[in-house]
Scaffold this motif. Structure first.
Motif, PDB file in Angstrom:
ATOM      1  N   ARG A  11       0.837  -1.195   0.000  1.00  0.00           N
ATOM      2  CA  ARG A  11       0.000   0.000   0.000  1.00  0.00           C
ATOM      3  C   ARG A  11       0.878   1.253   0.000  1.00  0.00           C
ATOM      4  O   ARG A  11       1.725   1.442   0.864  1.00  0.00           O
ATOM      5  CB  ARG A  11      -0.922   0.019   1.226  1.00  0.00           C
ATOM      6  CG  ARG A  11      -1.911   1.207   1.240  1.00  0.00           C
ATOM      7  CD  ARG A  11      -2.815   1.146   2.454  1.00  0.00           C
ATOM      8  NE  ARG A  11      -3.644  -0.056   2.425  1.00  0.00           N
ATOM      9  CZ  ARG A  11      -4.813  -0.126   1.778  1.00  0.00           C
ATOM     10  NH1 ARG A  11      -5.273   0.923   1.106  1.00  0.00           N
ATOM     11  NH2 ARG A  11      -5.509  -1.257   1.805  1.00  0.00           N
ATOM     12  N   ASP A  14      -0.919   7.034  -0.734  1.00  0.00           N
ATOM     13  CA  ASP A  14      -2.214   7.507  -1.231  1.00  0.00           C
ATOM     14  C   ASP A  14      -3.242   6.383  -1.311  1.00  0.00           C
ATOM     15  O   ASP A  14      -4.328   6.575  -1.862  1.00  0.00           O
ATOM     16  CB  ASP A  14      -2.058   8.182  -2.590  1.00  0.00           C
ATOM     17  CG  ASP A  14      -1.506   7.241  -3.663  1.00  0.00           C
ATOM     18  OD1 ASP A  14      -1.239   6.059  -3.352  1.00  0.00           O
ATOM     19  OD2 ASP A  14      -1.331   7.685  -4.812  1.00  0.00           O
ATOM     20  N   VAL A  16      -3.039   3.460  -2.953  1.00  0.00           N
ATOM     21  CA  VAL A  16      -2.947   2.586  -4.122  1.00  0.00           C
ATOM     22  C   VAL A  16      -2.120   1.349  -3.769  1.00  0.00           C
ATOM     23  O   VAL A  16      -1.066   1.441  -3.123  1.00  0.00           O
ATOM     24  CB  VAL A  16      -2.327   3.335  -5.315  1.00  0.00           C
ATOM     25  CG1 VAL A  16      -2.048   2.371  -6.471  1.00  0.00           C
ATOM     26  CG2 VAL A  16      -3.255   4.446  -5.780  1.00  0.00           C
ATOM     27  N   LEU A  18       0.177  -1.835  -4.872  1.00  0.00           N
ATOM     28  CA  LEU A  18       1.086  -2.260  -5.923  1.00  0.00           C
ATOM     29  C   LEU A  18       1.442  -3.727  -5.739  1.00  0.00           C
ATOM     30  O   LEU A  18       1.968  -4.127  -4.689  1.00  0.00           O
ATOM     31  CB  LEU A  18       2.354  -1.405  -5.921  1.00  0.00           C
ATOM     32  CG  LEU A  18       2.154   0.113  -6.066  1.00  0.00           C
ATOM     33  CD1 LEU A  18       3.500   0.817  -6.191  1.00  0.00           C
ATOM     34  CD2 LEU A  18       1.260   0.443  -7.250  1.00  0.00           C
ATOM     35  N   ARG A  70       2.696   1.186 -10.809  1.00  0.00           N
ATOM     36  CA  ARG A  70       1.338   1.715 -10.638  1.00  0.00           C
ATOM     37  C   ARG A  70       0.579   1.683 -11.973  1.00  0.00           C
ATOM     38  O   ARG A  70       1.073   2.149 -13.005  1.00  0.00           O
ATOM     39  CB  ARG A  70       1.441   3.147 -10.116  1.00  0.00           C
ATOM     40  CG  ARG A  70       0.129   3.878  -9.936  1.00  0.00           C
ATOM     41  CD  ARG A  70       0.385   5.284  -9.472  1.00  0.00           C
ATOM     42  NE  ARG A  70       0.987   5.305  -8.124  1.00  0.00           N
ATOM     43  CZ  ARG A  70       0.376   5.770  -7.035  1.00  0.00           C
ATOM     44  NH1 ARG A  70      -0.863   6.258  -7.118  1.00  0.00           N
ATOM     45  NH2 ARG A  70       0.991   5.761  -5.878  1.00  0.00           N
ATOM     46  N   GLY A  71      -0.623   1.113 -11.936  1.00  0.00           N
ATOM     47  CA  GLY A  71      -1.469   1.092 -13.122  1.00  0.00           C
ATOM     48  C   GLY A  71      -1.077   0.078 -14.163  1.00  0.00           C
ATOM     49  O   GLY A  71      -1.598   0.103 -15.290  1.00  0.00           O
ATOM     50  N   SER A  75      -1.137  -4.284 -10.512  1.00  0.00           N
ATOM     51  CA  SER A  75      -1.180  -3.147  -9.594  1.00  0.00           C
ATOM     52  C   SER A  75      -2.366  -2.241  -9.895  1.00  0.00           C
ATOM     53  O   SER A  75      -2.825  -2.147 -11.034  1.00  0.00           O
ATOM     54  CB  SER A  75       0.117  -2.332  -9.685  1.00  0.00           C
ATOM     55  OG  SER A  75       1.188  -3.022  -9.070  1.00  0.00           O
ATOM     56  N   LYS A  76      -2.828  -1.552  -8.884  1.00  0.00           N
ATOM     57  CA  LYS A  76      -3.929  -0.611  -9.033  1.00  0.00           C
ATOM     58  C   LYS A  76      -3.383   0.766  -9.416  1.00  0.00           C
ATOM     59  O   LYS A  76      -2.185   0.976  -9.496  1.00  0.00           O
ATOM     60  CB  LYS A  76      -4.721  -0.525  -7.723  1.00  0.00           C
ATOM     61  CG  LYS A  76      -5.290  -1.858  -7.256  1.00  0.00           C
ATOM     62  CD  LYS A  76      -6.265  -2.435  -8.257  1.00  0.00           C
ATOM     63  CE  LYS A  76      -6.872  -3.740  -7.738  1.00  0.00           C
ATOM     64  NZ  LYS A  76      -7.816  -4.328  -8.729  1.00  0.00           N
ATOM     65  N   GLY A  77      -4.301   1.705  -9.595  1.00  0.00           N
ATOM     66  CA  GLY A  77      -3.910   3.065  -9.924  1.00  0.00           C
ATOM     67  C   GLY A  77      -3.842   3.301 -11.420  1.00  0.00           C
ATOM     68  O   GLY A  77      -4.265   2.476 -12.227  1.00  0.00           O
ATOM     69  N   VAL A  78      -3.288   4.437 -11.796  1.00  0.00           N
ATOM     70  CA  VAL A  78      -3.188   4.861 -13.191  1.00  0.00           C
ATOM     71  C   VAL A  78      -1.718   4.980 -13.573  1.00  0.00           C
ATOM     72  O   VAL A  78      -0.934   5.604 -12.854  1.00  0.00           O
ATOM     73  CB  VAL A  78      -3.898   6.216 -13.400  1.00  0.00           C
ATOM     74  CG1 VAL A  78      -3.749   6.678 -14.849  1.00  0.00           C
ATOM     75  CG2 VAL A  78      -5.376   6.105 -13.032  1.00  0.00           C
ATOM     76  N   SER A  84       4.890   8.841 -11.200  1.00  0.00           N
ATOM     77  CA  SER A  84       4.751   8.328  -9.828  1.00  0.00           C
ATOM     78  C   SER A  84       5.923   7.454  -9.384  1.00  0.00           C
ATOM     79  O   SER A  84       5.933   6.974  -8.244  1.00  0.00           O
ATOM     80  CB  SER A  84       3.450   7.525  -9.698  1.00  0.00           C
ATOM     81  OG  SER A  84       2.329   8.322 -10.003  1.00  0.00           O
ATOM     82  N   ASP A  88       6.738   6.025  -5.482  1.00  0.00           N
ATOM     83  CA  ASP A  88       6.419   4.604  -5.328  1.00  0.00           C
ATOM     84  C   ASP A  88       7.673   3.789  -5.035  1.00  0.00           C
ATOM     85  O   ASP A  88       7.640   2.848  -4.228  1.00  0.00           O
ATOM     86  CB  ASP A  88       5.734   4.076  -6.592  1.00  0.00           C
ATOM     87  CG  ASP A  88       4.321   4.608  -6.761  1.00  0.00           C
ATOM     88  OD1 ASP A  88       3.798   5.218  -5.807  1.00  0.00           O
ATOM     89  OD2 ASP A  88       3.735   4.407  -7.850  1.00  0.00           O
TER      90      ASP A  88
END
Length: 528
Positions: A11, A14, A16, A18, A70-71, A75-78, A84, A88
């Motif tokens: 986590r 923010d 998100v 990973l 990320r994204g 992994s979640k996010g954009v 980022s 990260d």
């Protein structure tokens, strides 16, 4: 063989999550850790596949922490390229330090974007990062996307491809003709049907002196990563790597106090760092697998416990001399001490300047010239070239067979004496070696009148200077040198509209009649 791994989602601050896999050499204990972050792993990848990839390092006693950016992947996010990765990366380092397998040593490893993710935080100098292997990525944010004010479309194509993977619109964005849009700065709106600041901002700042490229954040983080480092770093690139120019320059920017702890390897291939079916030539012992197959473990083991280096020499660049088929070691890849000047006479290259004459051609931005292979400005590297004068807007000059042998190294320079009927236009050069009537691309460069001349008056004679990315190759008896002159190289570089002003903001284009003055223009090679 027993497979030991821990699969989790780390986590970020923010919120998100990973996706992260920690592959361990044993079920218990603490270990030196190789840290890898990637945006390319597919969502369906399994920990078993990650383990298989990590096996050579696990066998050496390293734990391997591999994370999906990320994204991307699981992994979640954009995913927004570069934006980022610093935060990260630093937060994941903090997570690693809390694990029971953490031994106190971390080694970032990666190539291309997998190197960029580390370059973005290394200027923070984490105390437990003891060394690194950073392959095939520049640390100059401007140079990643531009050359002399011209957008390197191949990198923008990569941005587009990564955006496409996350887009809900299922259409093929990666079409070369898409980059003919005028103005180019409206690309994202025209193609994605929405503004994408991470694309648009790059297009609105084509000059390196623009404050955009010196702003705190991505630009300064990348710039300081290796320049200010105090740890041993192994850099790798290839003469036909899209980041070759930047990485060769990066070596010179390492502090003198740390360069002796670092090393660099330069192969004769492209961004893959190895021969593949798209390569027209296979060079004898040209791959790293040929000369130092275990260079990753060897470099890390050397840092940790003094294991002798098998091929690498600290404080040196190891580079491959094309067509001589040998590796050389030097503190820097400098120009050879002697000059060979070849004048662009009437359709030929010669050591003596011929009579002054002119060749005028039409440059139509709506039908730009293209060439085979991006050399070190696109991903497809060296390719066999079309015959000389293959289009009305490509002017070719070929030397007589050379007596050779001649070992050329460092930058190749050119001076073109030109004129145009427009207030601004573009000139492009491509240098090739011709062996047995087959031309192989060596180097290229591009510039514009406004890039080198403040106020150009149509019809005036101007002198434009070109400086190619360093290379090392040997000319054999009977070989020839060829130079092609044009006013575009699409889709490697963005198109010049022949209008004066920021090119990416031009809404229209016009035809130019460009003139090359023979007998004055020249190509300069430096040799041993």
């Amino acid at each position: 063989m027993t497979q030991i791994y821990r699969e989790t989602r780390v986590r970020m601050a923010d919120g998100v999550l990973l996706y992260t896999v920690a592959a361990l050499p044993r079920a218990t204990g603490s270990f030196p850790i190789v840290f890898i972050r990637s945006p390319y792993d597919p969502p369906e990848i399994t920990p078993e596949l990650i383990l298989a990839d990590a096996r050579p390092l696990l066998d050496q006693g390293y734990a391997v922490v591999r994370q999906h950016c990320r994204g991307s992947g699981r992994s979640k996010g954009v995913f927004i390229p570069y934006v980022s990765e610093r935060q990260d990366g630093l937060e994941t380092l903090q997570w690693i330090r809390r694990q029971d397998f953490y031994q106190g040593e971390i080694y970032p490893v990666g190539g291309s974007y997998l190197a960029a993710v580390h370059l973005l935080y290394l200027d923070a100098r984490p105390e437990d990062v003891k060394g690194a292997i950073l392959e095939m990525h520049d640390s100059d944010y401007y140079r990643i996307f531009y050359r002399n004010g011209f957008f390197r479309i191949s990198l923008f194509g990569w941005f587009t491809y990564m955006y496409q993977l996350r887009s809900k619109l299922r259409k093929d964005f990666v079409v070369p003709d898409s980059y003919r849009i005028l103005p180019l700065c409206d690309y994202s709106l025209a193609v994605f049907n929405e503004r994408v600041p991470s694309f648009d901002d790059l297009l609105r700042h084509p000059q390196p002196e623009d404050p955009f490229w010196q702003a705190d954040g991505i630009c300064t983080n990348l710039a300081g990563a290796v320049r200010d480092a105090t740890i041993p770093i192994l850099l790798t690139t290839s003469f036909y790597d899209i980041f070759a120019d930047g990485i060769l320059d990066l070596w010179t920017r390492i502090s003198s106090g740390n360069r002796g702890n670092c090393a660099m390897l330069v192969t004769p291939y492209d961004h893959t760092n190895q021969h593949h079916e798209g390569s027209p030539l296979k060079f004898k012992r040209g791959e790293l697998a040929d000369v130092c197959p275990n260079y990753v473990a060897n470099w890390l083991n050397h840092i940790r416990c003094g294991e002798p280096l098998e091929f690498i020499q600290k404080g040196k660049i190891a580079y491959y001399v094309l067509f001589r088929n040998e590796w050389r070691f030097a503190e820097y890849l400098t120009e050879g001490p002697y000059r060979l000047t070849l004048y662009l006479n009437d359709r030929e290259l010669a050591e003596k300047a011929g009579a002054t004459s002119e060749i005028t051609y039409t440059y139509n931005p709506y039908a730009p010239a293209g060439f085979r292979g991006g050399i070190c400005n696109d991903f497809d590297g060296m390719q066999v070239q079309d015959p000389p004068n293959s289009r009305y807007d490509i002017i070719s000059f070929v030397s007589s067979p050379l007596s050779g042998p001649l070992l050329v190294r460092g930058k190749m320079n050119a001076e073109l004496h030109v004129r145009s009927d427009c207030t601004d236009t573009c000139f492009y050069i491509r240098v090739s070696i011709v062996k047995n009537e087959v031309a192989y691309a060596l180097r290229d460069d591009i510039t514009s009148l406004s890039q080198q001349i403040d106020e150009y008056r149509p019809g005036d004679e101007a002198v434009l200077c070109f400086s190619c990315t360093p290379i090392a190759f040997e000319l054999h008896p009977g070989d020839r040198i060829r130079i092609d002159v044009s006013s575009s190289c699409f889709p490697v570089f963005s198109i010049h509209t022949n209008n004066k002003g920021p090119q990416n903001e031009q809404k229209t284009a016009r035809i130019a009649h460009n003139t090359l003055i023979c007998g004055k223009s020249r190509l300069i090679l430096y040799h041993d």
